[in-house]
Scaffold this motif. Structure first.
Motif, PDB file in Angstrom:
ATOM      1  N   SER A 204      -9.374   7.683  -3.177  1.00 25.55           N
ATOM      2  CA  SER A 204      -9.936   7.265  -1.893  1.00 25.55           C
ATOM      3  C   SER A 204     -10.932   6.126  -2.103  1.00 25.55           C
ATOM      4  O   SER A 204     -11.433   5.931  -3.206  1.00 25.55           O
ATOM      5  CB  SER A 204     -10.627   8.474  -1.270  1.00 25.55           C
ATOM      6  OG  SER A 204     -10.891   8.283   0.089  1.00 25.55           O
ATOM      7  N   GLY A 241      -6.092   6.264   1.136  1.00 19.98           N
ATOM      8  CA  GLY A 241      -6.948   5.669   0.111  1.00 19.98           C
ATOM      9  C   GLY A 241      -7.505   4.309   0.408  1.00 19.98           C
ATOM     10  O   GLY A 241      -8.411   3.851  -0.299  1.00 19.98           O
ATOM     11  N   GLU A 275      -0.869   8.204   4.779  1.00 23.78           N
ATOM     12  CA  GLU A 275      -1.866   9.249   5.064  1.00 23.78           C
ATOM     13  C   GLU A 275      -3.281   8.678   5.110  1.00 23.78           C
ATOM     14  O   GLU A 275      -4.158   9.127   4.367  1.00 23.78           O
ATOM     15  CB  GLU A 275      -1.815  10.326   3.976  1.00 23.78           C
ATOM     16  CG  GLU A 275      -0.464  10.993   3.790  1.00 23.78           C
ATOM     17  CD  GLU A 275      -0.438  11.921   2.573  1.00 23.78           C
ATOM     18  OE1 GLU A 275      -1.379  11.905   1.763  1.00 23.78           O
ATOM     19  OE2 GLU A 275       0.550  12.661   2.430  1.00 23.78           O
ATOM     20  N   GLY A 277      -7.098   8.107   6.126  1.00 24.39           N
ATOM     21  CA  GLY A 277      -8.178   8.855   6.776  1.00 24.39           C
ATOM     22  C   GLY A 277      -9.351   7.928   7.024  1.00 24.39           C
ATOM     23  O   GLY A 277      -9.613   7.489   8.140  1.00 24.39           O
ATOM     24  N   ARG A 278     -10.022   7.579   5.935  1.00 21.88           N
ATOM     25  CA  ARG A 278     -11.247   6.778   6.017  1.00 21.88           C
ATOM     26  C   ARG A 278     -11.064   5.466   6.786  1.00 21.88           C
ATOM     27  O   ARG A 278     -11.921   5.094   7.595  1.00 21.88           O
ATOM     28  CB  ARG A 278     -11.710   6.455   4.598  1.00 21.88           C
ATOM     29  CG  ARG A 278     -13.074   5.806   4.515  1.00 21.88           C
ATOM     30  CD  ARG A 278     -13.345   5.286   3.097  1.00 21.88           C
ATOM     31  NE  ARG A 278     -13.046   6.240   2.073  1.00 21.88           N
ATOM     32  CZ  ARG A 278     -13.925   7.084   1.530  1.00 21.88           C
ATOM     33  NH1 ARG A 278     -15.172   7.073   1.930  1.00 21.88           N
ATOM     34  NH2 ARG A 278     -13.549   7.921   0.583  1.00 21.88           N
ATOM     35  N   ARG A 314     -22.565  12.501   1.732  1.00 17.93           N
ATOM     36  CA  ARG A 314     -22.037  11.416   0.890  1.00 17.93           C
ATOM     37  C   ARG A 314     -23.086  10.694   0.052  1.00 17.93           C
ATOM     38  O   ARG A 314     -22.838  10.419  -1.123  1.00 17.93           O
ATOM     39  CB  ARG A 314     -21.255  10.399   1.740  1.00 17.93           C
ATOM     40  CG  ARG A 314     -20.096  11.014   2.530  1.00 17.93           C
ATOM     41  CD  ARG A 314     -19.151   9.964   3.115  1.00 17.93           C
ATOM     42  NE  ARG A 314     -18.358   9.340   2.076  1.00 17.93           N
ATOM     43  CZ  ARG A 314     -18.578   8.157   1.574  1.00 17.93           C
ATOM     44  NH1 ARG A 314     -19.572   7.426   2.047  1.00 17.93           N
ATOM     45  NH2 ARG A 314     -17.838   7.698   0.597  1.00 17.93           N
ATOM     46  N   TYR A 318     -22.024  11.268  -3.784  1.00 23.13           N
ATOM     47  CA  TYR A 318     -21.289  10.160  -4.420  1.00 23.13           C
ATOM     48  C   TYR A 318     -22.154   8.925  -4.635  1.00 23.13           C
ATOM     49  O   TYR A 318     -21.610   7.837  -4.854  1.00 23.13           O
ATOM     50  CB  TYR A 318     -20.109   9.720  -3.538  1.00 23.13           C
ATOM     51  CG  TYR A 318     -19.233  10.805  -3.006  1.00 23.13           C
ATOM     52  CD1 TYR A 318     -18.472  11.604  -3.856  1.00 23.13           C
ATOM     53  CD2 TYR A 318     -19.133  11.030  -1.640  1.00 23.13           C
ATOM     54  CE1 TYR A 318     -17.647  12.587  -3.353  1.00 23.13           C
ATOM     55  CE2 TYR A 318     -18.297  12.010  -1.130  1.00 23.13           C
ATOM     56  CZ  TYR A 318     -17.563  12.788  -1.994  1.00 23.13           C
ATOM     57  OH  TYR A 318     -16.742  13.760  -1.486  1.00 23.13           O
ATOM     58  N   TYR A 375     -15.533  11.676   6.620  1.00 26.93           N
ATOM     59  CA  TYR A 375     -16.176  12.547   5.619  1.00 26.93           C
ATOM     60  C   TYR A 375     -17.669  12.715   5.909  1.00 26.93           C
ATOM     61  O   TYR A 375     -18.486  12.766   4.990  1.00 26.93           O
ATOM     62  CB  TYR A 375     -15.915  12.007   4.203  1.00 26.93           C
ATOM     63  CG  TYR A 375     -14.452  11.809   3.928  1.00 26.93           C
ATOM     64  CD1 TYR A 375     -13.598  12.899   3.822  1.00 26.93           C
ATOM     65  CD2 TYR A 375     -13.904  10.530   3.827  1.00 26.93           C
ATOM     66  CE1 TYR A 375     -12.236  12.724   3.605  1.00 26.93           C
ATOM     67  CE2 TYR A 375     -12.536  10.349   3.609  1.00 26.93           C
ATOM     68  CZ  TYR A 375     -11.712  11.443   3.500  1.00 26.93           C
ATOM     69  OH  TYR A 375     -10.367  11.274   3.295  1.00 26.93           O
TER      70      TYR A 375
HETATM   71  N1  LLP Z   1      -3.919  12.108   1.370  1.00 27.99           N
HETATM   72  C1  LLP Z   1      -4.395  12.968   0.451  1.00 27.99           C
HETATM   73  C2  LLP Z   1      -3.451  13.821  -0.276  1.00 27.99           C
HETATM   74  C3  LLP Z   1      -5.774  13.029   0.207  1.00 27.99           C
HETATM   75  O1  LLP Z   1      -6.240  13.881  -0.719  1.00 27.99           O
HETATM   76  C4  LLP Z   1      -6.658  12.187   0.925  1.00 27.99           C
HETATM   77  C5  LLP Z   1      -8.099  12.231   0.696  1.00 27.99           C
HETATM   78  C6  LLP Z   1      -6.115  11.323   1.889  1.00 27.99           C
HETATM   79  C7  LLP Z   1      -4.737  11.303   2.074  1.00 27.99           C
HETATM   80  C8  LLP Z   1      -6.968  10.410   2.715  1.00 27.99           C
HETATM   81  O2  LLP Z   1      -7.571   9.438   1.943  1.00 27.99           O
HETATM   82  P1  LLP Z   1      -8.431   8.269   2.626  1.00 27.99           P
HETATM   83  O3  LLP Z   1      -7.465   7.372   3.359  1.00 27.99           O
HETATM   84  O4  LLP Z   1      -9.392   8.890   3.566  1.00 27.99           O
HETATM   85  O5  LLP Z   1      -9.078   7.603   1.494  1.00 27.99           O
HETATM   86  N2  LLP Z   1     -15.091  13.164   0.664  1.00 27.99           N
HETATM   87  C9  LLP Z   1     -14.808  11.902   0.005  1.00 27.99           C
HETATM   88  C10 LLP Z   1     -13.363  11.482   0.163  1.00 27.99           C
HETATM   89  C11 LLP Z   1     -12.371  12.517  -0.331  1.00 27.99           C
HETATM   90  C12 LLP Z   1     -10.934  12.132  -0.111  1.00 27.99           C
HETATM   91  C13 LLP Z   1     -10.039  13.275  -0.383  1.00 27.99           C
HETATM   92  N3  LLP Z   1      -8.648  13.020  -0.163  1.00 27.99           N
HETATM   93  C14 LLP Z   1     -15.758  10.835   0.532  1.00 27.99           C
HETATM   94  O6  LLP Z   1     -16.620  11.156   1.351  1.00 27.99           O
HETATM   95  O7  LLP Z   1     -15.708   9.696   0.087  1.00 27.99           O
END
Ligand code: LLP
Length: 420
Positions: A204, A241, A275, A277-278, A314, A318, A375
């Motif tokens: 991520s 990610g 997928e 999220g952020r 956060r 982190y 998050y």
């Molecule tokens: N798919 C899977 C299998 C994941 O494990 C994650 C995030 C995503 C998609 C979404 O990733 P994104 O697009 O949001 O980067 N709590 C941490 C971030 C943990 C992410 C966990 N997995 C933070 O506050 O930075």
């Protein structure tokens, strides 16, 4: 207006006064911009519009039901990692076939609930898990759609705690030594499983596109190898990610990411999944907090606010940077030097920011902590018996309270004390 902007010095969310929302809902509160959420989602979708694909919003980033519903209304499916998130996605109105279930530790009851709901895909992460999914499907008399999440041993160049691509992590089935290929053959012949393809997610907050390219190239080469063997690999799930700029100075590189995946996967015949999220929610949310006390320290000032590490973990977990600004811009006030913005929780690690240049603040000043839409609220706890922050969503000029702050009565009602 899309998101958080200033007009005559005052901070607005989708055109409405943030200060007025603080008066209405109190602090600490999370404020989400519906316009920004939708704009981010649409920019992501536009960047990959030349591909046969589906976006599955990673609901772990922001699982407020109202946020999921808003994105589902725009076409998003959901990437979930627990039975709880399954329930949220379904209640928020996400079509079951648009749900993907990821994660290394799915319990039997969660697998069964997912199959009962008829979700689109389960991403399996180990041989033992494949056995379990097959067994549950057999007991239920159904066929489980299973993709293999592979580990391609790529360092995403992100914080160690949110990097999942390396062989040393618990995630995915290694492509090394033919392990993933072997298990793909296994799911392709299992009578209780329909092989849905391959998945990868290397971590991520990835701001450099090179690790994505390395991971996707490895994924593609495995998929081609399996197809050459005569196996069917209908879908490739490219994970999430994509990183954002927490300094808020650069827009998220949706176009660059879209161009990369289009170059690698365009016209290859795979149904693609994403997928994110952020990148969809981070800059669509702020944490709103109020100054309680200003306390002089040896070489800096402590600005003690009413939000704490239990509200936004956060920074301390982190060493994450979140831009923090007064809601009312104080144009005349010169920086007073370095300040630590800290909460009331009894831990030295309880801070929102360390060593920041800030103008003079006073009691009851409102501060906006930017980049808190991903998050943030989802990682909150009630540590120090502090009720969770309220969550507010603005959509088309209407203010919706998604989660009111709990009273102490409500907070304690979930507990049983047999000793009084
Ligand atoms: N798919 C899977 C299998 C994941 O494990 C994650 C995030 C995503 C998609 C979404 O990733 P994104 O697009 O949001 O980067 N709590 C941490 C971030 C943990 C992410 C966990 N997995 C933070 O506050 O930075």
């Amino acid at each position: 207006m899309q998101g958080f902007e200033r007009k005559d010095g005052a901070l607005l969310v989708d055109g409405l006064s943030v200060a007025a929302l603080a008066d209405q809902f109190g602090t600490p509160s999370y404020i989400y911009s519906g316009a920004r959420l939708l704009a981010n989602y649409r920019q992501f979708a536009k960047a990959i519009s030349g591909l046969d694909c589906q976006i599955h919003f990673a609901v772990k980033a922001n699982s407020a039901l109202g946020v999921i519903s808003l994105l589902a209304g725009a076409g998003a499916g959901a990437d979930i990692v627990s039975g709880g998130e399954l329930e949220r996605a379904l209640r928020a109105g996400v079509a079951a076939e648009k749900i993907i279930f990821s994660g290394v530790g799915k319990q039997d009851a969660e697998i069964a609930a997912a199959l009962r709901a008829g979700i689109g895909q389960i991403n399996a992460e180990s041989a033992a898990e494949i056995d379990r999914i097959s067994l549950v499907a057999e007991q239920m008399g159904c066929i489980a759609p299973v993709a293999l999440r592979v580990n391609v041993n790529v360092d995403p160049g992100s914080h160690a705690k949110i990097s999942t691509g390396q062989a040393s992590t618990k995630f995915g089935i290694p492509t090394a030594d033919g392990q993933a290929a072997h298990l793909y053959r296994r799911i392709s012949t299992d009578p209780h499983i329909r092989a849905a393809g391959l998945a990868v997610h290397i971590g991520s907050q990835i701001r450099d596109l090179a690790p994505f390219e390395a991971a996707y190239t490895a994924l593609l080469s495995l998929a081609e190898q399996l197809q050459e063997e005569g196996l069917e690999v209908p879908g490739l799930d490219l994970g999430g990610g994509l990183g954002v700029d927490y300094q808020q100075s650069q827009p998220t590189d949706f176009a660059g990411y879209g161009a990369l995946v289009t170059r690698l996967f365009g016209n290859r015949g795979y149904r693609l999944g994403f997928e994110p999220g952020r990148s969809i929610t981070a800059d669509a949310g702020i944490l709103l907090t109020r100054t309680l006390y200003i306390k002089p320290g040896d070489d800096k000032q402590f600005v003690i606010v009413d939000a704490a590490m239990n509200d936004l973990l956060r920074p301390t977990l982190y060493e994450a940077f979140h831009l923090i600004e007064p809601v009312a811009e104080k144009l005349a006030s010169a920086p007073v030097g370095l300040v630590d913005i800290v909460g009331p929780v009894c831990e030295t690690g309880d801070y929102l920011a360390l060593g920041r240049e800030m103008g003079q603040l006073a009691r009851d000043d409102l501060l906006a902590v930017f980049g808190a839409g991903a998050y943030g609220a989802v990682m909150a706890s009630t540590y120090n018996t502090r009720p969770e922050a309220a969550e507010i969503l603005v959509v088309d000029g209407t203010v919706h309270c998604l989660r009111p702050r709990r009273s102490l009565d409500d907070l304690l009602a979930a507990e049983i004390n047999p000793l009084v």
